[in-house]
Structure formats: structure tokens, C-alpha cells
Design an enzyme around this catalytic site. Sequence first.
Site, PDB file in Angstrom:
ATOM      1  N   GLU A 134     110.959 -13.897  -3.793  1.00 54.07           N
ATOM      2  CA  GLU A 134     112.414 -13.786  -4.013  1.00 54.07           C
ATOM      3  C   GLU A 134     113.021 -15.112  -4.448  1.00 54.07           C
ATOM      4  OE1 GLU A 134     112.855 -10.292  -4.307  1.00 54.07           O
ATOM      5  OE2 GLU A 134     114.590 -11.576  -4.531  1.00 54.07           O
TER       6      GLU A 134
HETATM    7  C1  LIG Z   1     103.093 -11.286  -1.946  1.00 55.43           C
HETATM    8  C2  LIG Z   1     104.034 -11.469  -3.091  1.00 55.43           C
HETATM    9  C3  LIG Z   1     104.951 -10.471  -3.408  1.00 55.43           C
HETATM   10  C4  LIG Z   1     105.802 -10.611  -4.504  1.00 55.43           C
HETATM   11  N1  LIG Z   1     106.645  -9.576  -4.855  1.00 55.43           N
HETATM   12  C5  LIG Z   1     107.290  -9.633  -6.055  1.00 55.43           C
HETATM   13  C6  LIG Z   1     107.978  -8.484  -6.564  1.00 55.43           C
HETATM   14  O1  LIG Z   1     108.086  -7.435  -5.915  1.00 55.43           O
HETATM   15  N2  LIG Z   1     108.526  -8.570  -7.808  1.00 55.43           N
HETATM   16  C7  LIG Z   1     108.440  -9.702  -8.560  1.00 55.43           C
HETATM   17  O2  LIG Z   1     108.928  -9.703  -9.687  1.00 55.43           O
HETATM   18  N3  LIG Z   1     107.807 -10.810  -8.100  1.00 55.43           N
HETATM   19  C8  LIG Z   1     107.229 -10.796  -6.875  1.00 55.43           C
HETATM   20  N4  LIG Z   1     106.562 -11.906  -6.410  1.00 55.43           N
HETATM   21  C9  LIG Z   1     106.570 -13.118  -7.202  1.00 55.43           C
HETATM   22  C10 LIG Z   1     107.376 -14.242  -6.573  1.00 55.43           C
HETATM   23  O3  LIG Z   1     108.743 -13.948  -6.605  1.00 55.43           O
HETATM   24  C11 LIG Z   1     107.009 -15.548  -7.302  1.00 55.43           C
HETATM   25  O4  LIG Z   1     105.678 -15.864  -6.925  1.00 55.43           O
HETATM   26  C12 LIG Z   1     107.935 -16.687  -6.984  1.00 55.43           C
HETATM   27  O5  LIG Z   1     109.235 -16.424  -7.471  1.00 55.43           O
HETATM   28  C13 LIG Z   1     107.458 -18.010  -7.569  1.00 55.43           C
HETATM   29  O6  LIG Z   1     106.979 -17.893  -8.892  1.00 55.43           O
HETATM   30  P1  LIG Z   1     105.529 -18.453  -9.261  1.00 55.43           P
HETATM   31  O7  LIG Z   1     104.569 -17.932  -8.258  1.00 55.43           O
HETATM   32  O8  LIG Z   1     105.255 -18.189 -10.676  1.00 55.43           O
HETATM   33  O9  LIG Z   1     105.644 -20.030  -9.020  1.00 55.43           O
HETATM   34  P2  LIG Z   1     106.158 -21.109 -10.094  1.00 55.43           P
HETATM   35  O10 LIG Z   1     107.415 -20.641 -10.720  1.00 55.43           O
HETATM   36  O11 LIG Z   1     105.040 -21.495 -10.968  1.00 55.43           O
HETATM   37  O12 LIG Z   1     106.505 -22.329  -9.138  1.00 55.43           O
HETATM   38  C14 LIG Z   1     105.502 -23.201  -8.602  1.00 55.43           C
HETATM   39  C15 LIG Z   1     106.202 -24.299  -7.788  1.00 55.43           C
HETATM   40  O13 LIG Z   1     107.044 -25.072  -8.651  1.00 55.43           O
HETATM   41  C16 LIG Z   1     108.370 -25.084  -8.163  1.00 55.43           C
HETATM   42  N5  LIG Z   1     109.302 -25.054  -9.297  1.00 55.43           N
HETATM   43  C17 LIG Z   1     109.301 -24.238 -10.366  1.00 55.43           C
HETATM   44  N6  LIG Z   1     110.330 -24.508 -11.184  1.00 55.43           N
HETATM   45  C18 LIG Z   1     111.013 -25.508 -10.611  1.00 55.43           C
HETATM   46  C19 LIG Z   1     112.208 -26.244 -10.928  1.00 55.43           C
HETATM   47  N7  LIG Z   1     112.917 -25.955 -12.028  1.00 55.43           N
HETATM   48  N8  LIG Z   1     112.608 -27.219 -10.092  1.00 55.43           N
HETATM   49  C20 LIG Z   1     111.938 -27.489  -8.965  1.00 55.43           C
HETATM   50  N9  LIG Z   1     110.820 -26.836  -8.595  1.00 55.43           N
HETATM   51  C21 LIG Z   1     110.367 -25.856  -9.393  1.00 55.43           C
HETATM   52  C22 LIG Z   1     108.498 -23.843  -7.286  1.00 55.43           C
HETATM   53  O14 LIG Z   1     109.513 -23.967  -6.309  1.00 55.43           O
HETATM   54  C23 LIG Z   1     107.100 -23.762  -6.688  1.00 55.43           C
HETATM   55  O15 LIG Z   1     107.028 -24.597  -5.558  1.00 55.43           O
HETATM   56  C24 LIG Z   1     105.751 -11.804  -5.277  1.00 55.43           C
HETATM   57  C25 LIG Z   1     104.848 -12.814  -4.952  1.00 55.43           C
HETATM   58  C26 LIG Z   1     103.985 -12.654  -3.892  1.00 55.43           C
HETATM   59  C27 LIG Z   1     102.976 -13.742  -3.606  1.00 55.43           C
END
Ligand SMILES: Cc1cc2nc3c(=O)[nH]c(=O)nc-3n(C[C@H](O)[C@H](O)[C@H](O)COP(=O)(O)OP(=O)(O)OC[C@H]3O[C@@H](n4cnc5c(N)ncnc54)[C@H](O)[C@@H]3O)c2cc1C
Length: 590
Positions: free
Chosen positions: A442
Amino acid sequence: MPEYNAPLRDMRFVLHDVFQAPSLWARLPALAQTVDADTADAILEEAAKVTGSLIAPLNRSGDEEGAQWIDGDVRTPTGFREAYATYTEGGWVGLAGNPQYGGMGMPKMLAVAFEEMLYAAGSSFALYSALSSGACLAIDAHASEELKTTYLPPMYEGRWAGSMCLTEAHAGTDLGIIRTRAEPQADGSYKVTGSKIFITGGEQDLTENIIHLVLAKLPDAPAGPKGISLLLVPKVMVNADGSLGARNAVSCGSIEHKMGIKASATCVMNFDGATGYLIGEVNKGLAAMFTMMNYERLSIGIQGIGCAEASYQSAVSYARERIQSRAATGPVNRDKVADPIIVHADVRRMLLTMKALNEGGRAFACYVGQQLDLAKYAEDASERQNAEALVALLTPVAKAFFTDTGLESCVHGQQVFGGHGYIREWGQEQLVRDVRIAQIYEGTNGIQALDLLGRKVVANGGAALRLFAGEVRDFAHAHESPFGDHLIEALERLEAVSGWLLEQAKTEPNAVGAASVEYLHLFGYVAYAYMWARMAAVAQGKQGEDEAFYGGKLATAEFFFARLLPRTLSLEASIRAGSQSLYGLAAEQF
Ligand SMILES: Cc1cc2nc3c(=O)[nH]c(=O)nc-3n(C[C@H](O)[C@H](O)[C@H](O)COP(=O)(O)OP(=O)(O)OC[C@H]3O[C@@H](n4cnc5c(N)ncnc54)[C@H](O)[C@@H]3O)c2cc1C
């Protein structure tokens, strides 16, 4: 594994005594006919039964068995299907849903208490219906009348579920770069093509249909977040009479193996020219999806409180039973070889930290729920606008602070058990694993903090913060709270730090990013101080009644102000240190 008992006494205290919800409902015409104190109490009682006796017993076995992917289908753990059927018969998915389409129209202030029980009983089970309720909210707010009439009633009934399809392998936080495409068709529908990952409940065997809300780009869409549209894509096509037709071109490619919430299916979803329908306007999809995301953010925050409450309940009963060593002041249990560990100061520190954070969080969730209800139902336009501004300001605080402190509490609960907290038997390690995801999905808590400081404070020159601060100050001046001075001191610290950051942000591009997480925590402690001052003021006025409860409230408030609120001092120091020390290393020096 100990039983979970919903904290009904505390929920009633928050709802009735602290926020006087029934009088608020009575003055809001849309709620006056729907709910009063007795209805609310009856719903809480019933919710406690459903969550305690139907859902909680599946939490451990669900974790051990996990969700399973078999040739494109997902099998939820044994017992989930039957429990989900009973659960949906009670109308719980549509508890706060729009009555025009079959929802129960209950206020959010009440729904947050129910959600806490649901997550405490089992995070995985809770997620299947949390996503449905959020999807309904977005459909209700933004879809055409035809879509609402077709989809909302079976979704509120729980016969159909919802999912939220945002994330792609290369696009998580940065949704502006998604690749999923939506091609307009002659009949007004769209063909949706692309692959989404990490989709909670994207496939499952609990419901007849799954309604995916999918972010996609139209062929001529502008680049970035301004070119995203929101599509409703059913798993099974729906005929004109509402009956189910053929399978749509949507399939589940696999599910993830993960640290916790193992009974919740986290799916790779493939859309291969699937038929979809536009929700809201072209290229305005992200704004429409935010209706669902804001709902889910508060809901996921409450996952933090629910897990922490379950952890607290078992840690307290263990600390009363487990005997080790003698109290520093001399034996308490002379007829036994040692005293219960609850006599030791450090065990009390852990239990009180959990209790103070959980109860502060429960009150704050109800407060945010109240603002959501006012934003939706208040008759006066300025009251609605103020409430909307507070909801926008406080949602990232609720999501991130509930879940950061939720993990802290679950780790304390595990620690109270010593080595027995690390093994499976007592359920503490599962709570630590299950709550951890709430800091990540989220929108990570880091992103919530950026949203709070960058968009909700700096971008409007601190206007929303002044609204909140004004309310806190008015309370402190108008009410006799034993902790009013501490509250004002903490508020002034938040205001001073905010003013300093507003200045820094004018010249230093990294000022917001460097301070945001500590700033969100500072805000969270001040918000909890407001809640504890309000709770203490009520408890003080009830002297002579239910001494165990009200006396306990005042003692816990005392602990919060003496031992937890001072964390704001070190947060302020970190914030004022600025960004310089974060950029002392080149990337290759890490
Ligand atoms: C079990 C599970 C259930 C999920 N359910 C859903 C779902 O139902 N629907 C859905 O669409 N998604 C879902 N997700 C996805 C989830 O919302 C994302 O994993 C999350 O938003 C982070 O995206 P990412 O994993 O690509 O990390 P990234 O975006 O790659 O981020 C990696 C790190 O970099 C940091 N970061 C990124 N950009 C910035 C910035 N501009 N400034 C500072 N820090 C930054 C982040 O905070 C994080 O620490 C789920 C994920 C999991 C693991």
C-alpha cells in the site's frame, strides 16, 4: 496458541466516551436512521463472535498450509471457503457500503473497530475482504451507474470479490511507468493487455467472480502519472441479466512464496486482451484509484494495530503465568520457586509500550474514521472540507505509524516470551511475520512519510497542519486533562520543526526526503499524545466508576507521557541534523 478476545470494553470507551459517536451520528441525517449506540454495540458484539470463533481458529493452520497454486487456480487453506461463506452471509463485506446498492451504510468510526478485530483474528483472511470493500468504494465513487448496479450488490454480498492491480515487475512505487495497455473497442469497452505482480487475492476459490481494478494506459496517453486510466476487468464476464457468462482473458500465472500472510494469495495476473470497462475519466485513473488506495491505507494501518493487539493479549497472559527469578523488591510468590515475569521492570516496559501504542492507535483510528464520516456525511460544506483536509493529512500518518509501531509491539510481544516467542507454538513469530508486510505494501512507509511531509505539509505551506494543531490546542485549553501541558509542549515541538522544514525545503532539494520518516514519527507521537490526553480527561472524570478500567487508563497515559512521548526529543534532533550526513558517501563507498 492463546485465544483472541476482541477488546470490546476499550472499543466502547473510545467510541462512546471519548468521541461520543452516537451524538455525532444523531446530528448527521444520513446516519441518524442507520445507527445508534445500541446498534453499534450489537454490531461490535457480533463482530467479536465472528472474528473470535470463526476466523481466529484458522489463523495458525492457514499459515502452515498456505495458499496453493495449482495449474492456474488458487486453493485457499482448509476451512477458508466455509468460513468465508459464513462470514459473507453476515454482510460484513458491505458493512460501511452504500445502502443504495446493498451495503449496510455503517459509519467508518464503527468499521475501523471491526477491521481491527478482523486483522487480529487473521491477517490473511482479512485481506480477501479488505480488498473487496476498497474496490467497492472506488466503484461507488467513480464508476457509471450501470457498472455500479451490476457489480456492487454481489460484491457487498461477498459472492464476488475485488482486487487492486497496480504493481508491475518494473513499476512499484513509480506507477507512472506502468506498461499495461487498454485499447478502446467500438462497443465502448477496452481490451486490457499486460502483466501485474503481487496482486493480493488476484485469484482464489472463495468467490464466484473476482472484479479486478486495473491501472493501464490508453494508446495515446501522456507519459507519467497523468496518462493512467482505471479499468474494471471481471474474471468471469457478466451477462446483461447479472448472471455469469464466459471466462474473461485473465489468468493467474503463479503465486509468491513469502515471509508471512501465507494464506493470502499474492498473484501474478496476466491480462491477455481481457475485456474491461473504464471507471471515471480517461487519464484520471490514478486519482480514482486513490479512493481505493486511501481506504486500503487506513485498513492496512489497522492491520498493524490488530496484530499488535493479538500479540499483546498473549504476552500479558504469558507474563502472568511464566515464573522466572525474583522481583527486585523481594519475593512476591513465596510458595513458588520464582515470581511471574510480570513483576520485572523490563517486562512491564515491554507490555506497557504495547498497551500504550495499541490503545493510542485504536483511538486515533477512530478519530480518522470520524473525519472520514464527517467528510462524507456532514451537512455543512466547511465542516466537510475541514474533515477532508484532515483525512488527507492523517491517512499517511495512520498507515505508517500504526504499522511501524505495530511491528515494534509484535517484537516486544515475542520478546516477552523469550525463546518461546521464537518457536511456532505460541503464535508470536507468526504475528511478527504477518505484520511486517504492512510496512511495505500500500505504498512503503518511506513513501507515506514523503507524502505527509512533501505533499500534505510543505506543498500547502502547513495549512492542513495548522488546522490539526488548532484543534489540539482548543482541546488542551478547553478540557481538564492531567497531561495538557505535555501535549502543548509536544505540539509546539511539531510546529517548530515543521516551520524549520518549510524554510529548509525552499533551498535544499533533499530536505524533505532526509527528514520525512522521522517527521512522520514525530507527528505520530504528537497525534497519540492528543489521543491520550483526551482519553485521560475522560478517565479522570469517571473516578469512582470501574476503577480497574479507568485507573488503568490513567496509569497507561502516565506511562505514555513519561516514557514514550520523549522519543520526540531525539526525533527532533535527527530531523534538524539535515541531509548533509546522508550524502557523505559516494554510491561505491557503501
Ligand atoms: C505480499 C504483497 C502484497 C501486495 N499486494 C498488492 C496488491 O494487491 N496490488 C498491488 O498493486 N500491489 C501489491 N503489492 C505491491 C506493493 O504495493 C509494492 O511492493 C510496494 O508499493 C513497493 O513497490 P516495489 O516493491 O516495487 O518497491 P520499489 O518501488 O522498487 O521501492 C524499493 C525501495 O525504494 C524506496 N523508494 C522508491 N522510490 C522512492 C522515492 N521516490 N523516494 C524514496 N524512496 C523511494 C521504497 O520506499 C523502497 O524502500 C503487494 C506486495 C506484496 C509483497
